[in-house]
Design a protein around this motif. Structure first.
Motif: not given
Length: 203
Positions: A122-129
């Motif tokens: 949420k803080e980096q506003r991204c999704c991680v695989i």
């Protein structure tokens, strides 16, 4: 002064439309000189591709950057393409939305489903695989949520794996569904040229 909303920016942009090969193609030119090109399936209204282009430092047109749809292959000379060819077994990351969700497909990932984890930062506003075997790692953002200034919701994210392809789905929030519906109504009002005969009509 309040920042104009994304929908307001789309309304303010000058737009041209063209219907060709069963697709409605919309070209946007924004006040800051940025260009966006979208293609929608005429029958379903589904977004097929979205590309962006900005002016380069010399004021000329830069290269198109694909946001949604098949990634464009770099144009290289015949000889070069023989010498420097990307391995066909490398993972290929692309976005391919549905009417109700944002969706990404990563081809050439042969590992079983339990190897993968997909999370929201949420803080980096991204999704991680991530993969437990450390063979694949990818961070990606959802530009649509950024443009509408909406938070990321871990509950909206899911994934599945089939035919060596990892499919990640993020359910579109109701705010985006409502905005897209409004936009579709407005895009239908633009007079579209057919099959490239005659000039595109601009709003």
């Amino acid at each position: 002064m309040a920042v104009p909303s994304w929908l307001e920016r789309l309304r303010a942009a000058s737009k041209t439309a063209l219907v060709q090969d069963g697709k409605r193609k919309i070209h946007y030119l924004f006040e800051d000189g940025k260009e966006m090109a979208e293609e929608y399936d005429v029958k379903t209204g589904q977004l097929v591709s979205r590309k962006w282009r900005e002016k380069n430092t010399l004021g000329g047109s830069g290269k198109w950057q694909v946001e949604v749809g098949e990634p464009t292959l770099p144009l290289v000379g015949a000889l070069e393409s023989e010498l420097i060819k990307e391995s066909s077994s490398n993972p290929v990351f692309m976005r391919k939305d549905t009417l109700t969700s944002f969706q990404w497909r990563i081809r050439n990932l042969p590992y079983p489903k339990e190897v993968y984890s997909v999370s929201v930062e949420k803080e980096q506003r991204c999704c991680v695989i991530r993969t437990t075997n450390k063979k694949y790692y990818k961070k990606f953002s959802i530009p649509d949520l950024d443009r509408y200034q909406l938070p990321l919701d871990a509950a909206a994210l899911s994934f599945t794996h089939a035919n060596n392809t990892l499919i990640i789905t993020y359910q579109k929030p109701k705010e985006i569904l409502a905005a897209e519906e409004q936009l579709q109504k407005e895009l239908k009002k633009i007079k579209a040229a057919n099959n490239g005969d005659g000039d595109c009509k601009t709003q």
